[in-house]
Scaffold this active site. Sequence first.
Site, PDB file in Angstrom:
ATOM      1  N   ASP A  89      19.461  11.802 -23.797  1.00 36.38           N
ATOM      2  CA  ASP A  89      19.890  11.511 -25.163  1.00 36.38           C
ATOM      3  C   ASP A  89      19.000  10.448 -25.801  1.00 36.38           C
ATOM      4  O   ASP A  89      18.654  10.536 -26.988  1.00 36.38           O
ATOM      5  CB  ASP A  89      21.343  11.040 -25.174  1.00 36.38           C
ATOM      6  CG  ASP A  89      22.329  12.161 -24.888  1.00 36.38           C
ATOM      7  OD1 ASP A  89      21.905  13.338 -24.921  1.00 36.38           O
ATOM      8  OD2 ASP A  89      23.506  11.856 -24.630  1.00 36.38           O
ATOM      9  N   ASN A 128      16.415  15.373 -17.834  1.00 42.39           N
ATOM     10  CA  ASN A 128      17.855  15.320 -17.584  1.00 42.39           C
ATOM     11  C   ASN A 128      18.158  15.365 -16.089  1.00 42.39           C
ATOM     12  O   ASN A 128      19.035  14.640 -15.593  1.00 42.39           O
ATOM     13  CB  ASN A 128      18.562  16.481 -18.284  1.00 42.39           C
ATOM     14  CG  ASN A 128      18.864  16.190 -19.749  1.00 42.39           C
ATOM     15  OD1 ASN A 128      18.958  15.034 -20.157  1.00 42.39           O
ATOM     16  ND2 ASN A 128      19.008  17.231 -20.546  1.00 42.39           N
ATOM     17  N   GLU A 133      16.710  20.178 -27.443  1.00 38.86           N
ATOM     18  CA  GLU A 133      15.537  19.310 -27.582  1.00 38.86           C
ATOM     19  C   GLU A 133      14.565  19.840 -28.622  1.00 38.86           C
ATOM     20  O   GLU A 133      13.392  19.454 -28.647  1.00 38.86           O
ATOM     21  CB  GLU A 133      14.829  19.168 -26.230  1.00 38.86           C
ATOM     22  CG  GLU A 133      14.171  20.434 -25.709  1.00 38.86           C
ATOM     23  CD  GLU A 133      15.113  21.330 -24.924  1.00 38.86           C
ATOM     24  OE1 GLU A 133      14.605  22.156 -24.144  1.00 38.86           O
ATOM     25  OE2 GLU A 133      16.340  21.209 -25.073  1.00 38.86           O
TER      26      GLU A 133
END
Length: 370
Positions: free
Chosen positions: A245, A236, A271
Site C-alpha cells: 500500500d 506484497n 497497481e
Amino acid sequence: MAQDLELENQRLRNQLRNLLREARENERKQDRFHALELKLVAASGLAEIVTLISRTLPRTSRLEHVGLLLTDISGEIGAELARAGIAELPGQLELNPPVRLPGGVYAGPFDGDRHGRYCGGRRDLASLAMLPLRRGNEAQAGPLGVLVFGSRDPARYGMGVDTYFLERLAAITAVCIENALNLSRLRDLGLTDALTGLRNRRYFDEQLPLECQRAMREQVPLSCLFVDIDRFKSINDVYGHPVGDQVIRDVAQRLSRHVRPFDLLARYGGEEFVILLGRLDGSATREVAERVRLAVADDPVRLEDGPELEVSISLGAAVCARWGEKDEHTDVGRRLVEAADLALLEAKQSGRNRVVMAAPRSGLFGRLGG
C-alpha cells in the site's frame, strides 16, 4: 351625527380596501416566494441554485439588485460551479468578498458609503435588505454568506418592514446550497480512490468519452498512458500488504507531480494507473512517459521502518492525433485505452521499466500512433 357616521364608514371602507389590497399583494408575494422555494428545493445542483437566485429572483421580485455573497475559503463552491460549466461568475455572485459579512438581518435605507460594497459598488439604490445565510454547523464552519436585496423604492425595505418571507427564503437558500455541496462531496467520495486520493476507475470511465468529445471538437491530440508497477506481487509477498500500500501511495504521488492540472490521473485498479494527456503529440507524450518512469525508477521508495525499496514502472502509451467527422467519441475512447493497454503488455513482456508507444494499426485504430 348621520354625517359623522357616514364619514366614519367611508374611512373604514377605505381602510378595508387598503387592507385587502395589502393582503392580495402579500398573497401574490407569498406565491412568488413559494414558487421560487420549490424550484430551489428541486434544483439539480449548485449551478441551478445560483442561477435561480441571481437571474430568476430579480425578474420575479422586480428588484434592481439581488446579490449572493458566499464564503468559499476551501474553493469547493468555485470548483463545483466550474465543473458545471460556469466559467465566469454571474455579476450578482461574489465568492469570498473582501468585506466583513454582516451577521444579522438589516432592512432599511440604503447608504452608498456603507452598503455599496455589498452591492458591487452600486450607489443608485434607495432601500436594502441583507439576510445572513446560516450553516447548520455555523459554530464550526462559520457563516455561509449573505443574500442582498436592493430597490430604488425607499419604502420597499423601510425601517420596520416585515422580513419574514425574506428570512425564510434565505434559510431555504442556505439549506439548498449546503445540500448541493454535500451531494457533491458524496459524489466525490464515490469517485475517489481511498488509498491514494486519486480519482478511481469509475470516474475515469465517466470522463473518458467527455475528454474525447472535447478533443474532437477542438481538433487536438489526446494521449493515454497506462502505468503498471513492476513485480508488484513479489513486493506484497516479501514485505506484506502494508508495504505494498505504501508503494502504491508513493508511486501515485510521483505520478501526480508530473501531470498538468487539467490532465486526468486515476488509479485504474490494483497497481495500475491511467493518465489522459490533452494537446500532446506522440513525441511529447513519450517525453512525459519517460519523465514519469524516471521519477519512479531513479529514487527508491523509503519504507516507514527505514529500508529503501527499488521500484520501477512500465508504461504503454497511445495517441489519437487526428479526428474524423464520423468518429464516435465513446468508441474512440475505448480503442484509445485498449491500444495503451496493449502497449503496456508489450512493455512488460519486453523487460519492464520502459515505455512502449502504440504503433498505428489499421484494423484497430487507424489514426493511432506514436
